[in-house]
Write a protein that holds these residues in place. Structure first.
Motif, mmCIF file in Angstrom:
data_model
loop_
_atom_site.group_PDB
_atom_site.id
_atom_site.type_symbol
_atom_site.label_atom_id
_atom_site.label_comp_id
_atom_site.label_asym_id
_atom_site.label_seq_id
_atom_site.Cartn_x
_atom_site.Cartn_y
_atom_site.Cartn_z
ATOM 1 N N PRO A 62 45.463 30.650 50.682
ATOM 2 C CA PRO A 62 44.612 31.813 50.936
ATOM 3 C C PRO A 62 45.116 32.758 52.023
ATOM 4 O O PRO A 62 44.590 33.857 52.148
ATOM 5 C CB PRO A 62 43.284 31.186 51.350
ATOM 6 N N TYR A 63 46.079 32.316 52.827
ATOM 7 C CA TYR A 63 46.440 33.146 53.994
ATOM 8 C C TYR A 63 47.935 33.418 54.044
ATOM 9 O O TYR A 63 48.540 33.353 55.109
ATOM 10 C CB TYR A 63 46.035 32.440 55.296
ATOM 11 N N GLU A 64 48.565 33.708 52.896
ATOM 12 C CA GLU A 64 50.032 33.792 52.896
ATOM 13 C C GLU A 64 50.525 35.140 53.420
ATOM 14 O O GLU A 64 51.234 35.871 52.722
ATOM 15 C CB GLU A 64 50.565 33.528 51.489
ATOM 16 N N PHE A 65 50.164 35.457 54.664
ATOM 17 C CA PHE A 65 50.659 36.705 55.263
ATOM 18 C C PHE A 65 52.131 36.547 55.597
ATOM 19 O O PHE A 65 52.555 35.514 56.097
ATOM 20 C CB PHE A 65 49.885 37.036 56.539
ATOM 21 N N GLY A 66 52.892 37.584 55.307
ATOM 22 C CA GLY A 66 54.292 37.592 55.716
ATOM 23 C C GLY A 66 55.205 36.747 54.845
ATOM 24 O O GLY A 66 56.394 36.672 55.110
ATOM 25 N N VAL A 67 54.652 36.095 53.809
ATOM 26 C CA VAL A 67 55.509 35.337 52.897
ATOM 27 C C VAL A 67 55.885 36.266 51.749
ATOM 28 O O VAL A 67 54.991 36.709 51.023
ATOM 29 C CB VAL A 67 54.782 34.090 52.350
ATOM 30 N N PRO A 68 57.166 36.570 51.586
ATOM 31 C CA PRO A 68 57.537 37.555 50.564
ATOM 32 C C PRO A 68 57.126 37.089 49.169
ATOM 33 O O PRO A 68 57.380 35.949 48.796
ATOM 34 C CB PRO A 68 59.069 37.638 50.690
ATOM 35 N N GLY A 69 56.453 37.966 48.438
ATOM 36 C CA GLY A 69 56.113 37.688 47.045
ATOM 37 C C GLY A 69 54.955 36.729 46.850
ATOM 38 O O GLY A 69 54.600 36.430 45.713
ATOM 39 N N ALA A 70 54.341 36.221 47.942
ATOM 40 C CA ALA A 70 53.277 35.233 47.778
ATOM 41 C C ALA A 70 51.992 35.908 47.316
ATOM 42 O O ALA A 70 51.670 37.022 47.732
ATOM 43 C CB ALA A 70 53.042 34.503 49.093
ATOM 44 N N ARG A 71 51.250 35.234 46.426
ATOM 45 C CA ARG A 71 49.959 35.735 45.969
ATOM 46 C C ARG A 71 48.945 34.619 46.145
ATOM 47 O O ARG A 71 49.271 33.452 46.020
ATOM 48 C CB ARG A 71 50.035 36.099 44.481
ATOM 49 N N HIS A 72 47.703 34.984 46.446
ATOM 50 C CA HIS A 72 46.644 33.989 46.445
ATOM 51 C C HIS A 72 46.037 33.892 45.058
ATOM 52 O O HIS A 72 45.858 32.805 44.532
ATOM 53 C CB HIS A 72 45.585 34.354 47.482
ATOM 54 N N ALA A 73 45.742 35.046 44.465
ATOM 55 C CA ALA A 73 45.066 35.018 43.176
ATOM 56 C C ALA A 73 45.561 36.159 42.304
ATOM 57 O O ALA A 73 45.948 37.221 42.805
ATOM 58 C CB ALA A 73 43.559 35.139 43.364
ATOM 59 N N ILE A 74 45.532 35.937 41.006
ATOM 60 C CA ILE A 74 45.845 36.976 40.038
ATOM 61 C C ILE A 74 44.527 37.381 39.403
ATOM 62 O O ILE A 74 43.803 36.552 38.851
ATOM 63 C CB ILE A 74 46.828 36.455 38.993
ATOM 64 N N MET A 75 44.192 38.674 39.522
ATOM 65 C CA MET A 75 42.858 39.111 39.137
ATOM 66 C C MET A 75 42.755 39.467 37.659
ATOM 67 O O MET A 75 41.670 39.459 37.099
ATOM 68 C CB MET A 75 42.427 40.299 39.998
ATOM 69 N N HIS A 76 43.882 39.842 37.024
ATOM 70 C CA HIS A 76 43.834 40.252 35.615
ATOM 71 C C HIS A 76 44.929 39.537 34.850
ATOM 72 O O HIS A 76 46.027 39.337 35.361
ATOM 73 C CB HIS A 76 44.003 41.770 35.481
ATOM 74 N N SER A 77 44.615 39.161 33.617
ATOM 75 C CA SER A 77 45.558 38.340 32.864
ATOM 76 C C SER A 77 46.826 39.111 32.503
ATOM 77 O O SER A 77 47.844 38.517 32.207
ATOM 78 C CB SER A 77 44.893 37.812 31.591
ATOM 79 N N ASP A 78 46.761 40.471 32.564
ATOM 80 C CA ASP A 78 47.950 41.221 32.173
ATOM 81 C C ASP A 78 48.935 41.395 33.324
ATOM 82 O O ASP A 78 49.974 42.014 33.172
ATOM 83 C CB ASP A 78 47.569 42.588 31.590
ATOM 84 N N GLU A 79 48.611 40.853 34.487
ATOM 85 C CA GLU A 79 49.591 40.871 35.562
ATOM 86 C C GLU A 79 50.008 39.426 35.864
ATOM 87 O O GLU A 79 49.530 38.500 35.242
ATOM 88 C CB GLU A 79 49.016 41.524 36.823
ATOM 89 N N GLY A 80 50.897 39.282 36.816
ATOM 90 C CA GLY A 80 51.264 37.930 37.212
ATOM 91 C C GLY A 80 52.626 37.523 36.717
ATOM 92 O O GLY A 80 53.079 36.415 36.994
#
Lengths: 270, 642
Positions: B603-621
Motif C-alpha cells: 500500500p505504500y510503495e513510494f519511490g519504487v519505480p513502476g510499483a502499483r498498489h491497485a489496478i482500477m480498470h481491467s483495461d490497464e495493468g
C-alpha cells in the motif's frame, strides 16, 4: 538513515545525552512529591528520580530524531518527488524491540524489590483500626482502648492500619507518607476474606498532616479530611490517655454496615 | 401527514419513541397495579416507570426510523421488496437524517454526530475548569461537579473517541480494501442509530431527580448501586453505545476477512485496516464485560439482586475486575485506530513507505493480546489480592515494547523522506508523536507499583489519561479528519486555519495537562470540586490554558463548516497517496467502484519505480510486471450483485 554518517549519528546521540543530563539534573532536584515524612517514602522518591532520568533519555532520543528528521528531510516547496524506498532494517528493528524490553523488565524487577521493601513489617508496630464513612474518618486504638477522629502517631512507630468502610469505597492517603490503600465496605464480612485490608506505614517526621480521601465517595468527597499528628511517644501517650474509651460491646469495624443507598440517602437529605 | 408517519423517517421515529415510551410506562403501571404494588415506586434506585420507558422508547424510535423494516417484513413472510437502493447514498442533506445503508453516509453521520458530542463534552469540561480556577466553591456545587466530570468522561469515551474512529473507518475502510460497502449494511445503519440513543440517555440524566449520574464514568459499586436515578440512565446508555460498538466491530471483522479485493492479502492491507482488525478483536472480546457490569449494577439497583451488596454477601471489588476487564482494553480500542491513521498520514505526507510494515502489524496484534492481561493495574491500591499486582505490573510494562516499536518505526519512516509538514494532518501526526510519548512515559510510571501507590487517584492520573486520550487519540482523530476531509466532502479545507487550530490545540493541551502531573504528585486528589489553597496558582494556569484549548476548537469548526460549503474542489487524490480510496472520485460514487480493483502490490510503495498498489480498470495493468501472488479468501468482492 541510509546516508547517515557515523559522525552525524554521534552528534545526534551526543545531543540526546546532553539534553538528558541537563534536564535530569534540573528535574531530580525538584521535590515533586512534596515533603518526605515516612520511612516508606524515601525508596519511592528514589525510584521516581531513576524513572525521571530514564524517561528523559527516551523522550530526548525521540525528540532529537524527530526534530532532526524534520529539519533534514523537509521537502522544498514544489518538490513532488518521493522519499527513498526503504522498507525496513531488521537489525534496527531487533534493537528497538530488545532495548525497551530490557529497560521495562529491569524497571519491573526494581519495582518488585522496592515494593517488598516498603511493605516489610517492622518490629515496633501499633495497630489502628481506620473506619471511613461518608464523609468522616474514625480511628480506633485497640491496644490503648481509645477512639478518636484524629490520627495520632508516635514518630518512628510502624502503623498497622486495619481498614474498613461502612458505606462506599474510600481511600486512605497522607501525601507526605505516600502509602495509599482503599477502604472497602464488607472487608469484615465473610465474602470479604480476600480483601487486603491491612496496610503499613511508618511516619518519622513530627508535624500535623491531612488524611485525604482519594476514592470518589459522593458529594462531600473533596472535604473528607482528618488531621494526622505525628508526635513523640510521650506526647502520644498523654494524648491517648485523654481520649474517649472505645464503647463497651462496640465492634470497631463494620457495625453500621448495610445498604449503601441508605447512608447515601441520609447524606443527601442533610 | 399520515403518509409521513407511515414511511420510515424522523416523523415515524418520533411517533415510535412516543409509542415505545408509552408502552413501557403502561406496562409498568398496569403490572404494578395488578400485583397490588404501589404504582409509582420513587426510591432513588427504583423508578421502574422511568427506567422501562427509557429502554422501550429508544427501541421504538429505532423501529420507527426503519432500522428493522426489512427484517420484520422478512420474518412476517411478506413479499420481499426488490432491492431498489432507495436507502443507499445521500442526495440531499435530509438523507443524513434517515436510515441509510451506504457506508459513506453512515461514516459522515458518525463523524458529525460524535463531534457534536465532543463539543458538549468539551463544554462540560470548561464548566469544571471554571469551578476549579480558584479554591472554594464559585460556579457549581460539589454535587453538580461530580455530575459534570462523570458525564464529561462518559460522553468523551462512549460518544466521541470510540465511535468517531468507527465512523472514520466506516468511511474509508471499505474503500481501502476495494469493497463496495460493509459486509452488513443494514446492521451498519442500526449500529449508527443506536449511538445517539446512548448519548441522549446520558444527557437526559441531568433532568432526573437527584441530577446526572455522579459516580464517575467508572461507576464503582457501591457508590453507583446506591446513587440517584441518573445512574440508571448511565447503565442504560452504556448498553446502547456498547451494542453499537460490538455490532460495528463484527461488521468490520467480517468485512476485512471476506471482502478484500482480489490480490489484497493480509500483508498488502494498509495499516489502518490492520489497526481496525485489531481494534475489532478487542471490542468483540471486551465490550460485553462493561455491558455486563452495568447490567449487574442496574439489577442491584432495580431488581434487588446483590452482586455488589456487601451486607448481603456481595463482592464490591469484583465490580472493578469486570469493569476494567473492558475498560483497560478500551484504552487500546481508543488508540489502535489512531495508530492506523497516523501510519497512513505519515507515510503519505513523508512520501515514504512505512518503515518495518510487518513488525508494525504484528505490534498491533501484540498489543491486542497483552491488553487482556493488564486490567488489574488500575487496582494496585484497591485492596484486591496482593499477589496479583506484580504479574499485572510486568504485563503492563511489556506493553511499552510493541508501542515503542510503533513510535520508532514512524520515526524511521521520517528518515530519508520528503516531509510535507505544511499539511495540517501531518502536523497533528507529528504532534501526536510528542504528546503520546509523554503519555506513554507517564503510563510506564503508573505501571510501577510503588510509584502508582503514591500517584493513584491524583491529578497525575488525570494528566496521564488526557495525554493518552487527548494527546493520543484526539490528535490522531484530527489528523484523520483533515487527511480524509477532501475525500469525504470533495473539497479542500483551509491549511492556514488548520495550522492555527493545530498550534492552539498543542499549546492549550500542553499548558492544561503538563501542570496536572505536578499538582498530582504534590498531593492534589482527582475528582474534587475544591482543593487546598497551595494548588490555587497552578489551577488558575490550567484553567486559562484549557480555555485556549477550547477556543482553538472553534477555529476547527469554522474551517470545517465553511470549507465543506465553499472550499475549492479537491479532485480525487490531492495528497498523491497510493491506497485505493484515493483512486476514486471525491466523494466516491455511490457504489464506490465501477469494477472491483485488483491489488498488485503493497500500500505504500513510494519511490519504487513502476510499483502499483491497485489496478482500477481491467483495461490497464499491462505495464505491471510483478506476478500476482496467490491469495486466500479475497475473491468475494460481492460487487457483482449491485
Amino acid at each position: 538513515m541510509k546516508d547517515m554518517s557515523r559522525a552525524t549519528f554521534l552528534k545526534l546521540a551526543g545531543t540526546a545525552l546532553a539534553i538528558t543530563v541537563v534536564v535530569s539534573l534540573v528535574m531530580v532536584n525538584i521535590d515533586w512529591m512534596g515533603m518526605d515524612g515516612s520511612t516508606e517514602k524515601g525508596p519511592i522518591v528514589t525510584m521516581l528520580n531513576v524513572t525521571i532520568v530514564l524517561s528523559t533519555l527516551v523522550f530526548s532520543v525521540v525528540m532529537v530524531m524527530m526534530v532532526y528528521a524534520i529539519w533534514k528531510y523537509r521537502a522544498k516547496p514544489g518538490d513532488e518527488s518521493d522519499g527513498e524506498p526503504i522498507h525496513g532494517n531488521t537489525k534496527l528493528e531487533i534493537i528497538w524491540t530488545a532495548i525497551p524490553t530490557i529497560i521495562v523488565v529491569g524497571l519491573g524487577i526494581y519495582s518488585t524489590i522496592v515494593l517488598n521493601d516498603i511493605e516489610a513489617e517492622a518490629s515496633n508496630q501499633m495497630e489502628v483500626d481506620v473506619t471511613a464513612q461518608q464523609f468522616a474518618w474514625r480511628f480506633d486504638y485497640p491496644e490503648q482502648g481509645v477512639t478518636s477522629n484524629e490520627l495520632h502517631v508516635p514518630s518512628g512507630t510502624q502503623l498497622e492500619l486495619h481498614l474498613n468502610a461502612l458505606d462506599v469505597l474510600h481511600s486512605f492517603w497522607v501525601p507526605e507518607w505516600s502509602i495509599k490503600r482503599d477502604l472497602v465496605p464488607g472487608s469484615d464480612q465473610p465474602a470479604g476474606d480476600n480483601i487486603d485490608d491491612v496496610v503499613r506505614v511508618t511516619p518519622d517526621v513530627e508535624g500535623t498532616y491531612s488524611v485525604i480521601c482519594t476514592e470518589l465517595c459522593g458529594w462531600g468527597h473533596a472535604t473528607m479530611r482528618a488531621a494526622a499528628v505525628v508526635e513523640s511517644q510521650e506526647e502520644f501517650d498523654a494524648w491517648a490517655a485523654d481520649q474517649e474509651k472505645i464503647p463497651e460491646g462496640s465492634v470497631s469495624t463494620g457495625a453500621a454496615g448495610g445498604k449503601g443507598a441508605g447512608v447515601y440517602n441520609d447524606q443527601v437529605a442533610k | 401527514m399520515v403518509a409521513a408517519l407511515k414511511a420510515p423517517g424522523q416523523p415515524r421515529a418520533i411517533l415510535g419513541l412516543i409509542i415505545g415510551a408509552a408502552f413501557g410506562f403502561g406496562l409498568v403501571v398496569s403490572l404494578r397495579a395488578i400485583a397490588g404494588l404501589e404504582i409509582f415506586q420513587t426510591e432513588q434506585t427504583g423508578y421502574p416507570h422511568v427506567i422501562v420507558p427509557a429502554i422501550s422508547g429508544p427501541i421504538g424510535y429505532l423501529v420507527g426510523l426503519g432500522c428493522f423494516d426489512y427484517w420484520f417484513r422478512w420474518a412476517a413472510g411478506a413479499p420481499t421488496v426488490p432491492e431498489d437502493h432507495s436507502q443507499h447514498g445521500a442526495h440531499s442533506w435530509k438523507d443524513y437524517f434517515k436510515f441509510n445503508t451506504d457506508h459513506k453516509v453512515i461514516g459522515v453521520q458518525y463523524v458529525v454526530t460524535t463531534f457534536i458530542f465532543f463539543l458538549i463534552g468539551g463544554l462540560l469540561a470548561m464548566l469544571m475548569r471554571a469551578e476549579l480556577a480558584q479554591p472554594g466553591t464559585q460556579v457549581v456545587d460539589p454535587g453538580l461537579f461530580n455530575g459534570l466530570f462523570s458525564t464529561h468522561a462518559a460522553i468523551m469515551i462512549f460518544l466521541f473517541i470510540v465511535p468517531v474512529f468507527a465512523g472514520l473507518a466506516n468511511y474509508v475502510l471499505p474503500l481501502m480494501i476495494g469493497a463496495p460497502d460493509m459486509a452488513f449494511p443494514r446492521l451498519n445503519a442500526l449500529s449508527f442509530w443506536m449511538l445517539p440513543m446512548g448519548g441522549l440517555l446520558f444527557l437526559a440524566s441531568f433532568l432526573a431527580p437527584g441530577g446526572a449520574f455522579d459516580a464517575g464514568w467508572t461507576g464503582y459499586a457501591p457508590l453507583s448501586t446506591g446513587a440517584p436515578l441518573g445512574q440508571s440512565f448511565f447503565n442504560l446508555g452504556v448498553q446502547f453505545a456498547g451494542a453499537s460498538s460490538v455490532a460495528t466491530a463484527l461488521n468490520f471483522l467480517v468485512t476485512i476477512v471476506t471482502m478484500r479485493a482480489p490480490g489484497m492479502n493480509f500483508w498488502r492491507m494498509p495499516l489502518l485496516v490492520w489497526a481496525n482488525l485489531s481494534t475489532s478483536l478487542l471490542v468483540v472480546g471486551a465490550t460485553p464485560f462493561i455491558a455486563g457490569a452495568q447490567f449487574m449494577v442496574l439489577m442491584d439497583r432495580a431488581l434487588g439482586t446483590n452482586f455488589f451488596e456487601f451486607a448481603a454477601g456481595g463482592d464490591v471489588i469484583s465490580y472493578q475486575h469486570i469493569f476494567w476487564f473492558y475498560s483497560h482494553p478500551a484504552v487500546y480500542i481508543m488508540m489502535l485506530p489512531g495508530f492506523g491513521i497516523v501510519s497512513e498520514v505519515i507515510s503519505t505526507h513523508a512520501r515514504k513507505t512505512i518503515f518495518g510494515y510487518r513488525l508494525m502489524a504484528l505490534a498491533l496484534l501484540g498489543i491486542v493480546v497483552l491488553a487482556f492481561a493488564v486490567w488489574a493495574h488500575h487496582m494496585f491500591v484497591s485492596g484486591m489480592f496482593a499477589w496479583l499486582r506484580v504479574p499485572m505490573m510486568i504485563t503492563t510494562l511489556l506493553i511499552a515494547v510493541p508501542t515503542g516499536i510503533k513510535i520508532f518505526s514512524w520515526l524511521g519512516t521520517l528518515f530519508d523522506s520528503k516531509l510535507h509538514i505544511e499539511n495540517t494532518s501531518m502536523l497533528f501526526a507529528l504532534g501526536f508523536l510528542v504528546t503520546f510519548v509523554i503519555g506513554g512515559i507517564s503510563g510506564v510510571m503508573l505501571g510501577m507499583i510503588p510509584l502508582d501507590i503514591h500517584v493513584s487517584d491524583t491529578y497525575f492520573v488525570v494528566a496521564h489519561i488526557h495525554f493518552v486520550l487527548f494527546g493520543g487519540s484526539v490528535f490522531t482523530i484530527f489528523a484523520g479528519v483533515y487527511h480524509w476531509f477532501p475525500k469525504m466532502t470533495g473539497r479542500m479545507y483551509d491549511e492556514r486555519l488548520g495550522r492555527w487550530h493545530f498550534w492552539g490545540t498543542l499549546v492549550g493541551m500542553l499548558g492544561t495537562f503538563i501542570p496536572m502531573h505536578w499538582i498530582g504528585m504534590e498531593g492534589m486528589p482527582r475528582r474534587v470540586a475544591d482543593y487546598a489553597a497551595q494548588f490555587g496558582d497552578w489551577n488558575l494556569v490550567i484553567t486559562i490554558f484549557s480555555f485556549i484549548l477550547g477556543a482553538a476548537q472553534l477555529v476547527f469548526i469554522y474551517n470545517v463548516v465553511v470549507s465543506w460549503k465553499y472550499g475549492p474542489k479537491a479532485g480525487p487524490n490531492p495528497w498523491r497517496a497510493k491506497t485505493i480510496e484515493w483512486q476514486v472520485s471525491s466523494p466516491p460514487p455511490v457504489f464506490n467502484f465501477d469494477e472491483i480493483p485488483r491489488v498488485v502490490g503493497g500500500p505504500y510503495e513510494f519511490g519504487v519505480p513502476g510499483a502499483r498498489h491497485a489496478i482500477m480498470h481491467s483495461d490497464e495493468g499491462a505495464e505491471v510486471t510483478e506476478p500476482e501472488p496467490a491469495t486466500v479468501g479475497a475473491a468475494s468482492g460481492g460487487g457483482g450483485s449491485k
